[in-house]
Enzyme design. Structure first.
Site, PDB file in Angstrom:
ATOM      1  N   ASP A  97       4.600  26.433   3.723  1.00 47.42           N
ATOM      2  CA  ASP A  97       3.770  25.948   2.605  1.00 47.42           C
ATOM      3  C   ASP A  97       2.690  26.923   2.142  1.00 47.42           C
ATOM      4  O   ASP A  97       1.541  26.531   1.910  1.00 47.42           O
ATOM      5  CB  ASP A  97       3.139  24.610   2.979  1.00 47.42           C
ATOM      6  N   ASP A 101       6.060  22.280  -0.254  1.00 50.42           N
ATOM      7  CA  ASP A 101       5.961  20.935  -0.828  1.00 50.42           C
ATOM      8  C   ASP A 101       6.520  21.005  -2.244  1.00 50.42           C
ATOM      9  O   ASP A 101       6.225  21.947  -2.991  1.00 50.42           O
ATOM     10  CB  ASP A 101       4.491  20.488  -0.887  1.00 50.42           C
ATOM     11  N   LYS A 120      10.502  20.198   0.313  1.00 44.53           N
ATOM     12  CA  LYS A 120      10.307  18.923   1.003  1.00 44.53           C
ATOM     13  C   LYS A 120       9.361  18.036   0.206  1.00 44.53           C
ATOM     14  O   LYS A 120       8.619  18.515  -0.650  1.00 44.53           O
ATOM     15  CB  LYS A 120       9.764  19.147   2.411  1.00 44.53           C
ATOM     16  N   CYS A 122       1.021  20.476   8.006  1.00 41.39           N
ATOM     17  CA  CYS A 122       2.435  20.849   7.912  1.00 41.39           C
ATOM     18  C   CYS A 122       2.855  21.875   8.958  1.00 41.39           C
ATOM     19  O   CYS A 122       4.005  21.855   9.411  1.00 41.39           O
ATOM     20  CB  CYS A 122       2.749  21.344   6.504  1.00 41.39           C
TER      21      CYS A 122
END
Length: 206
Positions: free
Chosen positions: A9, A51, A103, A145
């Site tokens: 991320d 993300d 995701k 994350c």
């Protein structure tokens, strides 16, 4: 057996000026790229996750409603698919990345193992198909994350190592607790600037 690097991320919305920007995020991205330029050849696979939330709806409650975010399970709108905030930070050298994972498409997701590749494959299947047994984890954020990805890797039977100087968290205390949890579950942590030839737990010489 193979070894992979998982970059978690590293996105505009999680660095300075982003919707959930962390002070020091850009510096971590720059260190990750410097690390890649020194060590990419030591990895059989480099994976980057993002993300990638739906623009419509609250993504299963992940985006806060009228009551506002609690910053634990609900958050301000961030990393909406196709927006600048969802893109990788420009300091990340994408030429080293072999596999991209998205995701959180319509539902809460913290771990890279909850996402899928551009071809729809689960990350754990990608690793097992490539005979990956060891995964080094870097990225943002340590207490969210990075933590979830590292723990899912351990629970999948992988030898997981988190580089403490190549991650950054939202809250320092929660970040340290996250690293403790990774160690307690059987993962490993340390710094990327270890002494020459020092053994990484689980095998590979750094």
């Amino acid at each position: 057996m193979a070894r992979a690097l998982l970059i978690t991320d590293v996105q505009n919305d999680f660095t300075e000026g982003g919707a959930l920007g962390i002070d020091g995020g850009t510096a971590v991205v720059e260190r990750i790229t410097a690390f890649l330029r020194r060590h990419a050849g030591e990895y059989d696979l480099v994976v980057a996750s993002r993300d990638w939330h739906d623009a419509d709806g609250d993504n299963g409650g992940h985006f806060a409603g009228a009551t506002g975010p609690d910053f634990r399970t609900s958050w301000p709108v961030h990393c909406v698919a196709g927006t600048p905030g969802a893109e990788y930070h420009p300091a990340l050298d994408l030429s080293f990345v072999d596999v991209h994972v998205r995701k959180g498409q319509g539902e809460p997701a913290y771990s890279a193992f909850e996402g899928t590749t551009d071809t729809g494959a689960d990350l754990v299947d990608v690793f097992f198909d490539r005979d990956v047994h060891a995964v080094d984890v870097v990225g943002i954020a340590t207490d969210h994350c990075v933590r979830a990805s590292a723990l899912d890797g351990v629970h999948a039977g992988l030898d997981v190592f988190v580089y403490e100087d190549l991650v950054i968290g939202v809250d320092p205390a929660a970040s340290e607790a996250a690293l403790d949890e990774v160690r307690d579950e059987g993962g490993h942590t340390g710094r990327s600037d270890m002494d020459e030839g020092r053994q990484r737990p689980g095998g590979a010489v750094l």
